[in-house]
Motif scaffolding. Structure first.
Motif, PDB file in Angstrom:
ATOM      1  N   LYS A 140      -4.950  -1.328  -2.793  1.00  8.03           N
ATOM      2  CA  LYS A 140      -5.700  -0.120  -2.063  1.00  8.03           C
ATOM      3  C   LYS A 140      -7.212  -0.351  -2.314  1.00  8.03           C
ATOM      4  O   LYS A 140      -7.632  -0.680  -3.205  1.00  8.03           O
ATOM      5  CB  LYS A 140      -5.255   0.989  -2.803  1.00  8.03           C
ATOM      6  CG  LYS A 140      -3.853   1.329  -2.586  1.00  8.03           C
ATOM      7  CD  LYS A 140      -3.640   1.901  -1.137  1.00  8.03           C
ATOM      8  CE  LYS A 140      -4.070   3.412  -1.003  1.00  8.03           C
ATOM      9  NZ  LYS A 140      -3.857   4.011   0.419  1.00  8.03           N
ATOM     10  N   PHE A 165      -0.401  -0.727  -6.650  1.00  6.29           N
ATOM     11  CA  PHE A 165      -0.861  -1.663  -7.849  1.00  6.29           C
ATOM     12  C   PHE A 165       0.226  -2.304  -8.747  1.00  6.29           C
ATOM     13  O   PHE A 165       0.770  -1.552  -9.812  1.00  6.29           O
ATOM     14  CB  PHE A 165      -1.911  -0.734  -8.853  1.00  6.29           C
ATOM     15  CG  PHE A 165      -2.691  -1.674  -9.751  1.00  6.29           C
ATOM     16  CD1 PHE A 165      -3.655  -2.573  -9.235  1.00  6.29           C
ATOM     17  CD2 PHE A 165      -2.200  -1.888 -11.129  1.00  6.29           C
ATOM     18  CE1 PHE A 165      -4.530  -3.363  -9.960  1.00  6.29           C
ATOM     19  CE2 PHE A 165      -2.942  -2.637 -12.006  1.00  6.29           C
ATOM     20  CZ  PHE A 165      -4.073  -3.432 -11.617  1.00  6.29           C
ATOM     21  N   ALA A 187      -3.894  -5.535  -6.682  1.00  4.66           N
ATOM     22  CA  ALA A 187      -4.486  -4.573  -6.094  1.00  4.66           C
ATOM     23  C   ALA A 187      -4.786  -4.387  -4.634  1.00  4.66           C
ATOM     24  O   ALA A 187      -5.339  -5.571  -3.961  1.00  4.66           O
ATOM     25  CB  ALA A 187      -5.875  -4.240  -6.526  1.00  4.66           C
ATOM     26  N   ASP A 230      -6.695  -0.295   4.770  1.00  2.00           N
ATOM     27  CA  ASP A 230      -6.027   1.011   4.133  1.00  2.00           C
ATOM     28  C   ASP A 230      -6.359   2.011   5.027  1.00  2.00           C
ATOM     29  O   ASP A 230      -7.396   2.538   5.376  1.00  2.00           O
ATOM     30  CB  ASP A 230      -6.987   1.150   2.706  1.00  2.00           C
ATOM     31  CG  ASP A 230      -6.260   2.084   1.714  1.00  2.00           C
ATOM     32  OD1 ASP A 230      -5.705   3.072   2.318  1.00  2.00           O
ATOM     33  OD2 ASP A 230      -6.628   1.968   0.362  1.00  2.00           O
ATOM     34  N   TRP A 275      -1.310  -9.005 -11.416  1.00  2.00           N
ATOM     35  CA  TRP A 275      -1.262  -7.709 -10.940  1.00  2.00           C
ATOM     36  C   TRP A 275      -1.944  -7.772  -9.622  1.00  2.00           C
ATOM     37  O   TRP A 275      -2.646  -8.691  -9.228  1.00  2.00           O
ATOM     38  CB  TRP A 275      -2.158  -6.767 -11.723  1.00  2.00           C
ATOM     39  CG  TRP A 275      -1.730  -6.363 -13.111  1.00  2.00           C
ATOM     40  CD1 TRP A 275      -1.786  -7.270 -14.313  1.00  2.00           C
ATOM     41  CD2 TRP A 275      -0.471  -5.369 -13.512  1.00  2.00           C
ATOM     42  NE1 TRP A 275      -1.100  -6.533 -15.245  1.00  2.00           N
ATOM     43  CE2 TRP A 275      -0.304  -5.592 -14.617  1.00  2.00           C
ATOM     44  CE3 TRP A 275       0.047  -4.591 -12.783  1.00  2.00           C
ATOM     45  CZ2 TRP A 275       0.862  -4.729 -15.378  1.00  2.00           C
ATOM     46  CZ3 TRP A 275       1.168  -3.921 -13.255  1.00  2.00           C
ATOM     47  CH2 TRP A 275       1.496  -3.691 -14.607  1.00  2.00           C
ATOM     48  N   GLU A 328      -6.109   0.442 -18.541  1.00  2.00           N
ATOM     49  CA  GLU A 328      -5.204   1.087 -17.635  1.00  2.00           C
ATOM     50  C   GLU A 328      -5.811   0.913 -16.233  1.00  2.00           C
ATOM     51  O   GLU A 328      -7.148   1.096 -16.060  1.00  2.00           O
ATOM     52  CB  GLU A 328      -5.032   2.707 -17.855  1.00  2.00           C
ATOM     53  CG  GLU A 328      -4.017   2.814 -18.932  1.00  2.00           C
ATOM     54  CD  GLU A 328      -3.230   4.253 -18.991  1.00  2.00           C
ATOM     55  OE1 GLU A 328      -3.680   5.036 -18.104  1.00  2.00           O
ATOM     56  OE2 GLU A 328      -2.574   4.576 -19.815  1.00  2.00           O
ATOM     57  N   MET A 329      -4.879   0.681 -15.151  1.00  2.00           N
ATOM     58  CA  MET A 329      -5.540   0.777 -13.686  1.00  2.00           C
ATOM     59  C   MET A 329      -4.365   1.175 -12.953  1.00  2.00           C
ATOM     60  O   MET A 329      -3.306   0.749 -13.232  1.00  2.00           O
ATOM     61  CB  MET A 329      -6.095  -0.941 -13.430  1.00  2.00           C
ATOM     62  CG  MET A 329      -6.601  -0.918 -12.212  1.00  2.00           C
ATOM     63  SD  MET A 329      -7.898   0.032 -11.287  1.00  2.00           S
ATOM     64  CE  MET A 329      -9.004  -0.228 -12.582  1.00  2.00           C
ATOM     65  N   GLY A 330      -4.778   1.993 -11.865  1.00  2.63           N
ATOM     66  CA  GLY A 330      -3.558   2.243 -11.002  1.00  2.63           C
ATOM     67  C   GLY A 330      -2.543   2.812 -11.523  1.00  2.63           C
ATOM     68  O   GLY A 330      -1.421   2.934 -11.075  1.00  2.63           O
ATOM     69  N   GLU A 390     -12.852   0.083  -7.962  1.00  3.81           N
ATOM     70  CA  GLU A 390     -12.889   0.289  -9.020  1.00  3.81           C
ATOM     71  C   GLU A 390     -13.130  -0.779 -10.084  1.00  3.81           C
ATOM     72  O   GLU A 390     -13.782  -0.834 -11.084  1.00  3.81           O
ATOM     73  CB  GLU A 390     -11.618   1.218  -9.658  1.00  3.81           C
ATOM     74  CG  GLU A 390     -11.746   1.523 -11.054  1.00  3.81           C
ATOM     75  CD  GLU A 390     -12.687   2.559 -11.253  1.00  3.81           C
ATOM     76  OE1 GLU A 390     -13.270   2.652 -12.395  1.00  3.81           O
ATOM     77  OE2 GLU A 390     -13.559   3.180 -10.246  1.00  3.81           O
ATOM     78  N   ILE A 391     -12.040  -1.840  -9.784  1.00  2.57           N
ATOM     79  CA  ILE A 391     -11.860  -3.279 -10.468  1.00  2.57           C
ATOM     80  C   ILE A 391     -13.378  -4.050 -10.174  1.00  2.57           C
ATOM     81  O   ILE A 391     -14.008  -4.440 -11.228  1.00  2.57           O
ATOM     82  CB  ILE A 391     -10.993  -4.100  -9.963  1.00  2.57           C
ATOM     83  CG1 ILE A 391      -9.877  -3.497 -10.482  1.00  2.57           C
ATOM     84  CG2 ILE A 391     -10.902  -5.526 -10.742  1.00  2.57           C
ATOM     85  CD1 ILE A 391      -8.211  -3.823  -9.850  1.00  2.57           C
ATOM     86  N   ARG A 398       1.032  -1.335  -0.036  1.00  2.00           N
ATOM     87  CA  ARG A 398       0.092  -0.016  -0.046  1.00  2.00           C
ATOM     88  C   ARG A 398       0.960   1.324  -0.030  1.00  2.00           C
ATOM     89  O   ARG A 398       0.543   2.389  -0.529  1.00  2.00           O
ATOM     90  CB  ARG A 398      -0.825  -0.051   1.229  1.00  2.00           C
ATOM     91  CG  ARG A 398      -2.026  -0.791   1.245  1.00  2.00           C
ATOM     92  CD  ARG A 398      -3.301  -0.783   2.124  1.00  2.00           C
ATOM     93  NE  ARG A 398      -2.625  -0.734   3.609  1.00  2.00           N
ATOM     94  CZ  ARG A 398      -2.748  -1.650   4.387  1.00  2.00           C
ATOM     95  NH1 ARG A 398      -3.089  -2.859   4.051  1.00  2.00           N
ATOM     96  NH2 ARG A 398      -2.298  -1.576   5.600  1.00  2.00           N
ATOM     97  N   ASP A 448      -8.712   1.250  -5.478  1.00  2.00           N
ATOM     98  CA  ASP A 448      -8.536   0.124  -6.768  1.00  2.00           C
ATOM     99  C   ASP A 448      -9.482  -0.972  -6.766  1.00  2.00           C
ATOM    100  O   ASP A 448      -9.831  -1.473  -7.743  1.00  2.00           O
ATOM    101  CB  ASP A 448      -7.134  -0.107  -6.864  1.00  2.00           C
ATOM    102  CG  ASP A 448      -6.233   1.133  -7.075  1.00  2.00           C
ATOM    103  OD1 ASP A 448      -6.747   1.971  -7.858  1.00  2.00           O
ATOM    104  OD2 ASP A 448      -5.076   0.929  -6.852  1.00  2.00           O
TER     105      ASP A 448
END
Length: 424
Positions: free
Chosen positions: A56, A40, A54, A344, A52, A322-324, A62-63, A35, A59
């Motif tokens: 956080k 990411f 994640a 977090d 990958w 795109e991510m992070g 969002e995913i 973190r 994120d």
């Protein structure tokens, strides 16, 4: 962004796939580092396809909300090593799945199959069962009281209370509950030497064909009975379900039984044990509850956040995106680390602390989006009722030995929790 910048250090990458790290707490050290330094990043653990990670809260949300972009069905939705994935595909004729449950499905199938049982788990239906569940809770409290002030809370209370509830809802007779508990522990504890089936331990925690076969054999008989003699239970709903005017396949029916029967109690057992563990280590929190029982729903949510029984799920990118701040290619695998998101620092004040009055408590333990846990309302109701029955009677509580967590990367929680207590 270069691959080197995205790459997670190997020691942290190996921790992410090490079942022992989820038992001894090292996983939280890795989560905290990620973190802070690489929220990411991409992991390249030995023996696994790169993925990958994640860590956080934002994120993961969002995913989870982009179900058409990040898929469950293309690859395993739980972490497996390359060798296990290869063996599963050989056994299934190319599929990465030994089961086909809601967690393995994408649209349009996912919602069609979810709708089959969704009404059973909505609050308005669950309210009709509250008194039945309260009777089970009272019996569990009496059983705890009968131990004389010392017990292993997980083995003597937490494992059995939610099991009794979900088996009653499903229509499984009480005499078969020990078998359901054993099979569930063997399925989720495949990487734990104490819980795994002795003839097929799997360090990757996934390849358990013998356990799945035994589940199938049991539920085939139950399903045949409910087709011939349907009743007012969830097994009858599954046995007689249709999608697009056709009965669901036996494979999908058996998979459905397994996900309801296992996830329907194991994760609740873990959070229930986590609550007692948290209260035993924080007597001031128990005092708050006794002074103000309206905090019990807060205890429920905090124990779910603090324990986070479902540690990880995997997703697969349906297309380049795109991510992070990083570029993903079509087919890239992602790990969602819920237990990291639930600690977090940007979302939770003093996230390592156990606080029954934590507000707000925007934990991710039930997931988010289309795959939000089907049984979340039942789980929270079960725990609320148990604490309404137990907390007013609980005068003192402390640990009476060293608790232990199960070894598993997917679903884990307390497996032994010795406590000393006094009750009114």
């Amino acid at each position: 962004m270069t691959e080197d910048a995205a790459r997670i250090p190997d020691e942290h990458a190996q921790t992410l796939v090490d079942p022992k790290a989820y038992a001894d707490g090292r996983i939280h050290e890795t989560y905290a580092w990620l973190r802070a330094n690489n929220p990411f990043g991409r992991a390249y653990p030995e023996g696994f396809e790169p993925f990958w990670v994640a860590t956080k809260h934002a994120d993961i949300l969002e995913i989870s909300r982009q179900n058409a972009l990040f898929l469950n069905g293309d690859k395993s939705p739980t972490i497996v090593n390359a060798e296990t994935d290869k063996r599963i595909r050989e056994m299934t004729g190319g599929s990465p799945h030994l089961l086909r449950t809601l967690i393995h499905m994408d649209e349009p199938d996912h919602m069609k199959y979810r709708t089959l049982t969704q009404a059973w788990f909505m609050p308005q239906n669950l309210r009709k069962m509250e008194e039945r569940i309260r009777g089970v809770a009272r019996a569990s409290v009496e059983q705890m009281a009968a131990t004389g002030g010392k017990c292993d809370f997980v083995r003597e209370v937490a494992l059995h209370y939610p099991l009794r509830v979900i088996m009653e809802i499903m229509g499984v007779p009480p005499e078969d509950e020990p078998r359901m508990l054993m099979l569930t522990q063997e399925l989720f504890g495949a990487a734990d030497p104490e819980l795994a089936r002795k003839e097929e331990p799997d360090p990757a925690g996934k390849l358990t064909p013998g356990v799945i076969t035994d589940f199938f054999e049991y539920f085939r008989k139950l399903s045949a009975d409910r087709r011939a003699h349907p009743g007012d239970d969830l097994a009858s709903v599954i046995a007689n379900s249709q999608i697009d005017g056709q009965p669901i396949s036996e494979f999908e029916a058996m998979s459905y039984y397994i996900i309801v029967a296992t996830a329907g109690h194991d994760t609740t057992s873990s959070s229930t044990g986590g609550a007692i563990w948290g209260l035993a280590e924080n007597p001031g929190e128990l005092a708050k509850l006794k002074a103000d029982p309206s905090l019990i729903p807060g205890l429920v949510d905090e124990s779910i956040r603090w324990t986070t029984p479902v540690k990880t799920f995997m997703r697969t990118a349906a297309e380049a995106t795109e991510m992070g701040g990083r570029r993903l290619d079509k087919g890239d695998w992602l790990m969602l680390c819920y237990a990291s998101g639930n600690r977090d620092e940007e979302v939770f004040d003093d996230p390592q602390a156990f606080r029954v009055d934590r507000k707000p408590n925007r934990h991710l333990a039930f997931g988010y989006g289309a795959h939000l846990c089907l049984g979340q309302h039942l789980a929270k109701m079960e725990m609320r009722i148990l604490w309404e029955e137990l907390i007013p009677r609980l005068q003192s509580l402390e640990l009476a030995g060293e608790p232990a967590m199960s070894q598993a990367v997917f679903v884990n929680g307390p497996k032994t929790l010795p406590i000393r207590f006094s009750m009114a």
